[in-house]
Write a protein that holds these residues in place. Structure first.
Motif, short mmCIF file in Angstrom:
data_model
loop_
_atom_site.label_atom_id
_atom_site.label_comp_id
_atom_site.label_asym_id
_atom_site.label_seq_id
_atom_site.Cartn_x
_atom_site.Cartn_y
_atom_site.Cartn_z
N GLY A 1 0.83 -1.21 0.00
CA GLY A 1 0.00 0.00 0.00
C GLY A 1 0.86 1.25 0.00
N GLU B 1 10.10 3.32 6.70
CA GLU B 1 9.85 1.88 6.91
C GLU B 1 10.55 1.43 8.21
OE1 GLU B 1 8.12 -0.77 5.89
OE2 GLU B 1 9.34 -2.00 7.23
N LYS B 2 9.76 0.73 9.03
CA LYS B 2 10.24 0.31 10.35
C LYS B 2 11.41 -0.68 10.28
CE LYS B 2 7.85 -1.78 14.32
NZ LYS B 2 6.48 -2.19 14.72
N ASN C 1 3.63 -7.78 4.64
CA ASN C 1 2.77 -8.92 4.31
C ASN C 1 2.69 -9.09 2.80
OD1 ASN C 1 2.09 -9.66 6.84
ND2 ASN C 1 -0.09 -9.28 6.65
N THR C 2 2.84 -7.97 2.10
CA THR C 2 2.70 -8.04 0.64
C THR C 2 3.67 -9.06 0.05
OG1 THR C 2 2.04 -5.73 0.70
CG2 THR C 2 2.62 -6.62 -1.45
N MET D 1 -1.69 -11.93 -5.58
CA MET D 1 -2.86 -11.99 -6.47
C MET D 1 -3.80 -10.82 -6.18
SD MET D 1 -3.70 -15.96 -6.84
CE MET D 1 -2.40 -17.20 -6.92
N PHE E 1 7.44 4.94 12.82
CA PHE E 1 6.48 6.03 13.04
C PHE E 1 5.61 5.66 14.23
CE2 PHE E 1 1.87 6.39 12.31
CZ PHE E 1 1.70 7.73 12.54
N ASN F 1 -0.08 -1.29 7.87
CA ASN F 1 -0.88 -2.50 8.01
C ASN F 1 -1.60 -2.51 9.36
OD1 ASN F 1 -2.05 -5.06 7.64
ND2 ASN F 1 -0.29 -5.81 6.52
N ASN G 1 4.16 -5.61 11.95
CA ASN G 1 2.84 -4.98 11.88
C ASN G 1 2.16 -5.04 13.25
OD1 ASN G 1 3.27 -4.44 9.17
ND2 ASN G 1 2.30 -6.33 8.49
N HIS H 1 -3.66 -11.47 8.70
CA HIS H 1 -3.62 -10.05 9.01
C HIS H 1 -5.00 -9.60 9.44
CE1 HIS H 1 -5.18 -8.41 4.99
NE2 HIS H 1 -5.29 -9.72 4.95
N GLY I 1 -3.99 -2.44 5.41
CA GLY I 1 -4.37 -2.98 6.71
C GLY I 1 -4.52 -1.95 7.82
N GLY J 1 -8.10 -11.89 -1.91
CA GLY J 1 -7.76 -10.70 -2.70
C GLY J 1 -8.16 -9.40 -2.02
N GLY K 1 -7.26 -8.27 0.70
CA GLY K 1 -6.10 -7.65 1.35
C GLY K 1 -5.33 -6.75 0.40
N LEU K 2 -4.87 -7.33 -0.71
CA LEU K 2 -4.09 -6.52 -1.65
C LEU K 2 -4.96 -5.48 -2.34
CD1 LEU K 2 -1.65 -9.10 -3.29
CD2 LEU K 2 -1.11 -7.31 -1.64
C1 LIG Z 1 0.88 -15.49 3.71
C2 LIG Z 1 -0.04 -14.42 3.21
C3 LIG Z 1 -0.62 -14.57 1.94
C4 LIG Z 1 -1.48 -13.59 1.47
N1 LIG Z 1 -1.95 -13.70 0.16
C5 LIG Z 1 -2.71 -12.69 -0.35
C6 LIG Z 1 -3.13 -12.69 -1.72
O1 LIG Z 1 -2.74 -13.54 -2.53
N2 LIG Z 1 -3.95 -11.71 -2.15
C7 LIG Z 1 -4.33 -10.71 -1.31
O2 LIG Z 1 -5.09 -9.82 -1.71
N3 LIG Z 1 -3.89 -10.63 -0.03
C8 LIG Z 1 -3.08 -11.59 0.46
N4 LIG Z 1 -2.64 -11.49 1.75
C9 LIG Z 1 -2.92 -10.26 2.50
C10 LIG Z 1 -2.03 -9.14 1.98
O3 LIG Z 1 -0.70 -9.57 2.02
C11 LIG Z 1 -2.17 -7.88 2.83
O4 LIG Z 1 -3.52 -7.53 2.95
C12 LIG Z 1 -1.45 -6.72 2.16
O5 LIG Z 1 -0.14 -7.10 1.83
C13 LIG Z 1 -1.41 -5.53 3.09
O6 LIG Z 1 -0.58 -4.55 2.53
P1 LIG Z 1 -0.13 -3.32 3.43
O7 LIG Z 1 0.64 -2.42 2.56
O8 LIG Z 1 -1.31 -2.79 4.16
O9 LIG Z 1 0.80 -3.97 4.55
P2 LIG Z 1 2.24 -4.64 4.46
O10 LIG Z 1 2.56 -5.15 3.12
O11 LIG Z 1 2.33 -5.58 5.60
O12 LIG Z 1 3.20 -3.40 4.72
C14 LIG Z 1 3.22 -2.71 5.95
C15 LIG Z 1 4.61 -2.17 6.14
O13 LIG Z 1 4.58 -1.23 7.22
C16 LIG Z 1 5.73 -1.40 8.02
N5 LIG Z 1 5.45 -0.87 9.35
C17 LIG Z 1 4.68 -1.41 10.34
N6 LIG Z 1 4.63 -0.59 11.39
C18 LIG Z 1 5.37 0.50 11.08
C19 LIG Z 1 5.69 1.71 11.76
N7 LIG Z 1 5.23 1.97 12.98
N8 LIG Z 1 6.49 2.62 11.14
C20 LIG Z 1 6.97 2.39 9.88
N9 LIG Z 1 6.70 1.25 9.19
C21 LIG Z 1 5.90 0.33 9.78
C22 LIG Z 1 5.96 -2.90 8.00
O14 LIG Z 1 7.29 -3.22 8.37
C23 LIG Z 1 5.63 -3.22 6.55
O15 LIG Z 1 6.77 -3.12 5.72
C24 LIG Z 1 -1.78 -12.46 2.27
C25 LIG Z 1 -1.21 -12.31 3.55
C26 LIG Z 1 -0.33 -13.28 4.01
C27 LIG Z 1 0.29 -13.12 5.37
#
Ligand SMILES: Cc1cc2nc3c(=O)[nH]c(=O)nc-3n(C[C@H](O)[C@H](O)[C@H](O)COP(=O)(O)OP(=O)(O)OC[C@H]3O[C@@H](n4cnc5c(N)ncnc54)[C@H](O)[C@@H]3O)c2cc1C
Length: 462
Positions: free
Chosen positions: A17, A36-37, A44-45, A51, A160, A194, A221, A386, A415, A431, A433-434
């Motif tokens: 995201g 980034e922490k 999680n991505t 997908m 953050f 997230n 997260n 998540h 998230g 899906g 989530g992404l």
């Molecule tokens: C095994 C697995 C398989 C999945 N498969 C799918 C799929 O195929 N399709 C789908 O739609 N969804 C899937 N999901 C869910 C999907 O991965 C998540 O919904 C999506 O990646 C969330 O993206 P995000 O950017 O919100 O969070 P993330 O990708 O988790 O990124 C959050 C980032 O924020 C950073 N962070 C956290 N706290 C702080 C802070 N205080 N300060 C600075 N940085 C911080 C973290 O280190 C991380 O890098 C899956 C999840 C898992 C665990």
């Protein structure tokens, strides 16, 4: 207030995201600080199957797949029993097609439609993924694009935890960097950290039903983004929602794709019996497994399914590690997995006798092709992937306060924000989530551009 630095846009959290938001605004020439922490761009991505559900894409059209914003919106709402905000779902369905095409064309992340199987709840083939069907490939490519942009300042190892306001609008953030705590000023702040899956205390508080399961998401997260929003008066929604998954192979640390089930396999407990409708969805099934003795189980499938799944990266690795048991008869398979052979034989006979389209005692009415020897079984555990609730946002991804008004300059995506999965595990459609991470990332970015770019030009011209 003394500021350590000033940029146009602050993005906290460099997962999917955060990366999409940063790239969207940077493409229009805005300066972005991306905090980034951890030391990595993964989140999680990277753990996901990469997908992304999207409708009306040219990739679908090339394969003559009929789909539309209305169909996709309805699928998502139906899966969450119409608990989530319909306008938000529609906003995501609307951006999904243009998002995937932009990722392919502008970000050069090759996308194609996953046609091997459909996940529960999807009425069309609409999952789009990079060639390896892996989130790791997605994040590697997003990272590459980020590093190419001179106007994205990426700061790793920077946590953050606080928003700075003037009592009304958000002015910036406090962030702990390797050089100490810094105050960064921004014209827009995007929370992309997230949810709170990695924070046991919060999971116990909001979602006790899944607190005993393995946490299979990113450890970092821990919910700071949501907590920082609450601290300045943001509203939260659906904190009880989450994505569970019933099929983590703990021995390899790999996800066993639910394709095993959707193509015709079934799930047994450690006693060799089926116990619920697997086809309802993997998220809600996790809770069912936790009710079984031993709180684990096996997925039973066959050679045909095995062969078809070899195109999926995680399954390819499972195959390389031979993480499954394989046998020519069901009784032999039972012995290999230490289940009573008669029990497993009975389970298999009953399963094979079901008629396609007619619900069995668990409510499953779709059984795929009849299983044929050789048979496979893989050990699987339930997990929390998540959380799906978070800061309340409007259809522009702007955070809403407890009075229902926008908090000026503050956005939340992925998230950190409320998702489109309603209030329960059953509401998660594969899906979601992404879609909420990348979709709201793109929406937030575009909204910030329309608010800031015109103003920036005015400032330059002055
Ligand atoms: C095994 C697995 C398989 C999945 N498969 C799918 C799929 O195929 N399709 C789908 O739609 N969804 C899937 N999901 C869910 C999907 O991965 C998540 O919904 C999506 O990646 C969330 O993206 P995000 O950017 O919100 O969070 P993330 O990708 O988790 O990124 C959050 C980032 O924020 C950073 N962070 C956290 N706290 C702080 C802070 N205080 N300060 C600075 N940085 C911080 C973290 O280190 C991380 O890098 C899956 C999840 C898992 C665990």
């Amino acid at each position: 207030m003394e500021w350590d630095a000033e940029v146009d846009v602050i993005v906290v959290g460099a997962g999917g995201g955060g990366a999409i938001t940063a790239l969207t605004v940077a493409q229009e020439g805005l300066d972005v600080a991306l905090f980034e922490k951890t030391d990595f761009l993964l989140g999680n991505t990277a753990a996901s199957a990469g997908m992304i559900p999207a409708c009306g894409t040219r990739f679908q059209k090339d394969l003559q797949i009929a789909d539309s914003i209305d169909i996709m919106t309805n699928d998502i709402l139906k899966k969450n029993h119409f608990e989530s905000n319909a306008k938000q779902v529609q906003a995501l369905a609307s951006i999904s097609g243009p998002l995937v095409e932009w990722m392919n064309d502008d970000l050069k992340i090759e996308m194609s439609v996953v046609t091997e199987f459909k996940y529960p709840g999807h009425s069309s083939f609409r999952m789009h993924a990079p060639p390896s069907r892996s989130g790791l490939e997605l994040m590697k490519k997003l990272k590459k694009r980020i590093l190419e942009h001179e106007n994205i300042y990426l700061l790793l190892n920077s946590t953050f935890n606080e928003l700075i306001t003037d009592g009304e609008k958000v002015l910036g953030i406090k962030v702990k960097t390797p050089d100490g705590e810094q105050c960064i000023k921004g014209r827009a702040v995007v929370i992309a950290t997230n949810g709170f899956g990695g924070n046991k205390e919060m999971v116990n508080q909001y979602i006790p039903e899944i607190a005993d399961a393995l946490y299979f998401g990113y450890e970092a997260n821990e919910g700071e983004g949501i907590q920082a929003g609450i601290k300045i008066g943001a509203m939260t929604s659906s904190l009880t929602a989450y994505q569970g998954h019933a099929a983590v192979n703990e021995q390899t640390g790999l996800l066993v794709t639910w394709g095993t089930i959707m193509m015709g396999g079934f799930y047994i407990n450690l006693q060799g019996q089926r116990f619920a409708n697997e086809a309802q969805g993997y998220s809600e099934f996790a809770k069912e497994v936790l009710k079984q003795e031993g709180q684990k189980g096996y997925i039973v499938y066959d050679q045909n399914i095995h062969n078809k799944l070899l195109s999926i990266e995680d399954y390819k690795q499972i195959n390389e590690m031979e993480a499954y048991k394989k046998a020519n008869t069901i009784k032999e398979l039972a012995q290999l997995i230490q289940v009573n052979p008669n029990t497993l034989s009975n389970t298999m006979d009953t399963y094979l006798n079901q008629t396609e389209g007619v619900a069995d005692i668990f409510g499953r009415n779709s059984f795929g092709e009849k299983l044929r020897a050789p048979y496979y079984a893989i050990k699987v555990s339930p997990a929390l992937f998540h959380t799906q609730g978070g800061l309340s946002i409007n259809t522009n991804a702007q955070v809403i306060n407890t009075e229902g008004e926008e908090i000026p300059n503050l956005y939340a995506v992925g998230g950190s924000a409320v998702g489109v999965s309603g209030n329960h595990a059953y509401g998660y459609m594969s899906g979601n989530g992404l879609l909420a991470a990348l979709g709201f990332g793109r929406i937030a970015g575009l909204n910030i551009i329309s608010n800031l770019v015109a103003n920036k030009e005015e400032v330059i011209n002055d």
